[in-house]
Design an enzyme around this catalytic site. Sequence first.
Site, PDB file in Angstrom:
ATOM      1  N   LYS A 123      44.782  39.678  40.988  1.00 53.57           N
ATOM      2  CA  LYS A 123      44.884  40.684  39.911  1.00 53.57           C
ATOM      3  C   LYS A 123      44.331  42.019  40.426  1.00 53.57           C
ATOM      4  O   LYS A 123      44.892  43.087  40.175  1.00 53.57           O
ATOM      5  CB  LYS A 123      44.118  40.196  38.675  1.00 53.57           C
ATOM      6  CG  LYS A 123      44.358  41.020  37.421  1.00 53.57           C
ATOM      7  CD  LYS A 123      43.499  42.255  37.306  1.00 53.57           C
ATOM      8  CE  LYS A 123      43.750  43.009  36.002  1.00 53.57           C
ATOM      9  NZ  LYS A 123      42.976  44.246  35.894  1.00 53.57           N
TER      10      LYS A 123
ATOM     11  N   HIS B  33      32.201  50.402  37.214  1.00 57.98           N
ATOM     12  CA  HIS B  33      33.088  50.348  36.051  1.00 57.98           C
ATOM     13  C   HIS B  33      32.498  51.115  34.890  1.00 57.98           C
ATOM     14  O   HIS B  33      33.169  51.843  34.193  1.00 57.98           O
ATOM     15  CB  HIS B  33      33.254  48.886  35.615  1.00 57.98           C
ATOM     16  CG  HIS B  33      34.570  48.313  36.018  1.00 57.98           C
ATOM     17  ND1 HIS B  33      35.051  47.148  35.503  1.00 57.98           N
ATOM     18  CD2 HIS B  33      35.503  48.739  36.869  1.00 57.98           C
ATOM     19  CE1 HIS B  33      36.218  46.875  36.023  1.00 57.98           C
ATOM     20  NE2 HIS B  33      36.513  47.822  36.873  1.00 57.98           N
TER      21      HIS B  33
ATOM     22  N   ASP C 287      60.598  47.996  39.165  1.00 53.29           N
ATOM     23  CA  ASP C 287      60.487  46.887  38.218  1.00 53.29           C
ATOM     24  C   ASP C 287      59.201  46.110  38.506  1.00 53.29           C
ATOM     25  O   ASP C 287      59.164  45.265  39.402  1.00 53.29           O
ATOM     26  CB  ASP C 287      61.731  45.996  38.394  1.00 53.29           C
ATOM     27  CG  ASP C 287      61.716  44.762  37.516  1.00 53.29           C
ATOM     28  OD1 ASP C 287      60.677  44.479  36.879  1.00 53.29           O
ATOM     29  OD2 ASP C 287      62.744  44.072  37.468  1.00 53.29           O
TER      30      ASP C 287
ATOM     31  N   GLU D 133      43.865  51.576  33.286  1.00 50.18           N
ATOM     32  CA  GLU D 133      42.512  51.029  33.513  1.00 50.18           C
ATOM     33  C   GLU D 133      41.627  52.015  34.266  1.00 50.18           C
ATOM     34  O   GLU D 133      41.967  52.434  35.385  1.00 50.18           O
ATOM     35  CB  GLU D 133      42.619  49.713  34.299  1.00 50.18           C
ATOM     36  CG  GLU D 133      41.270  49.030  34.491  1.00 50.18           C
ATOM     37  CD  GLU D 133      41.384  47.637  35.123  1.00 50.18           C
ATOM     38  OE1 GLU D 133      42.419  46.957  34.933  1.00 50.18           O
ATOM     39  OE2 GLU D 133      40.450  47.238  35.818  1.00 50.18           O
TER      40      GLU D 133
HETATM   41  C1  MEV Z   1      39.433  44.078  37.456  1.00 53.30           C
HETATM   42  O1  MEV Z   1      40.534  44.810  36.932  1.00 53.30           O
HETATM   43  C2  MEV Z   1      39.784  43.484  38.810  1.00 53.30           C
HETATM   44  C3  MEV Z   1      38.700  42.610  39.446  1.00 53.30           C
HETATM   45  O2  MEV Z   1      38.371  41.534  38.557  1.00 53.30           O
HETATM   46  C4  MEV Z   1      39.268  42.071  40.729  1.00 53.30           C
HETATM   47  C5  MEV Z   1      38.389  41.054  41.416  1.00 53.30           C
HETATM   48  O3  MEV Z   1      37.591  40.372  40.771  1.00 53.30           O
HETATM   49  O4  MEV Z   1      38.567  40.920  42.653  1.00 53.30           O
HETATM   50  C6  MEV Z   1      37.434  43.375  39.666  1.00 53.30           C
END
Ligand code: MEV
Length: 448
Positions: free
Chosen positions: A286, A400, A302, A100
């Site tokens: 995430k 991004h 792992d 990513e």
């Molecule tokens: C994107 O890979 C991760 C985010 O969505 C995490 C978040 O919203 O805190 C930007």
Amino acid sequence: MSKSGHDHGPRHPSPSQGGSVSSRVPGFYKLSIDERLGLLSERSQLSQAEEALLRSGCLSVEQANHMVENVIGTYALPLGLGLNFQINGRDHLVPMCVEEPSVIAAASNAARMVREGGGFVAEADPPLMIAQVQIYDVPDTESGTQAILADKAALIAACNDAQPNLQKRGGGTRDIEVRTLEAATADRPGMLVVHLIVDCCDAMGANLVNTVAESVAARLAELAGGCYGLRILSNLADRRCVRVRCRVPLAVLRSERFDGVAVRDGIVLASRFAELDPYRAATHNKGIMNGIDPVVLATGNDWRGVEAGAHAFAARSGVYRPLATWRAGDDGHLLGQIELPMAIGTVGGTLRVHPGARLGLQLLGVKSATELGMVMASVGLASNLAALRALAAEGIQQGHMSLHARSVAVSAGATGDLVDVVAAELAKLGDVRHERAVQILGQLQDRA
Ligand code: MEV
């Protein structure tokens, strides 16, 4: 000056000599791959063979064939360096294997901010894994539990007999706990689960604890008057947690359009949002795993196990919650903290067969699995900080998009210096579509 023509500051001892290599490398992203490798070779004292390994993808098909079944090739992912990390006063260059865009840059940027506030402060539990033995058809769960606990010393000795080498390394089974999953009644037998708590030293420990569980299952069932079922580790490794905190000065939180107080308050509100809403907590976590998984991968660990442990831990109260939270400190600066299980190793498993994983560990310069866990959690906290800072200020798309623009430029056929030129033009136009990149590239090539 180095062979790559950049002033790298004082030479540092190599990680293998026990020293810490500075993780500050301003302008690293602007260097060519050759220059980056030259600089890394110098700082971390890589051999020519190790440099060649990095260039060749870290794993041959023959080596892959010894790892899994039905091999037909290998599948590469980018490996980058997370910079600026200082954890418990020690610098770490952090290898990160991830597909990513923006993850590595964002974590490095956040680590630089944390560094200004004194770096990450981390602590970890001892490397205790849990092996579970399921005991079913137990006629009396209360007396079955008592019978097992009364025999604890002999059971621990039997566990340790099953793993004599682990004991020699200073590890071994430390405790035995019994949980009633279903109490027996007059009408039906009940179910127990026995937890064997095993110190795995620097190993992740899955194989170790599975062997231990299998070695005493029959005896446990006999003591409880029931039958044994599954004998396997728990990925909810909550006896092996890592806790990291950090302080981010207001001055470095400031963004293009927002002052430090506004960004701090936005991050605190974002944290509260995640604390109140599992839908948001999942995305928040995430973002944390965006930092952790690439290090888990680059060190041959792992990542499914780490992911399973993280999310089960996040839901341990019965509600899915954020693994990291943020508050304003009494002095006004931003305070962050994270806690999660970290079932990872620095010996055994993949490390025996994957030269890239060994090199990843070498670059990190960690001395133990516990220290590795502290680095991983710090990278997770940094990734979370970077995401929340962007979300609380300009929004995530701006950062991004400029990085995404590079992949779009490459997919449109740009190579070499043209990648950055096309990406910069796409970002400037605020239009990061493939067709636009093809058009810009065409114009540039016509002009050349
Ligand atoms: C994107 O890979 C991760 C985010 O969505 C995490 C978040 O919203 O805190 C930007």
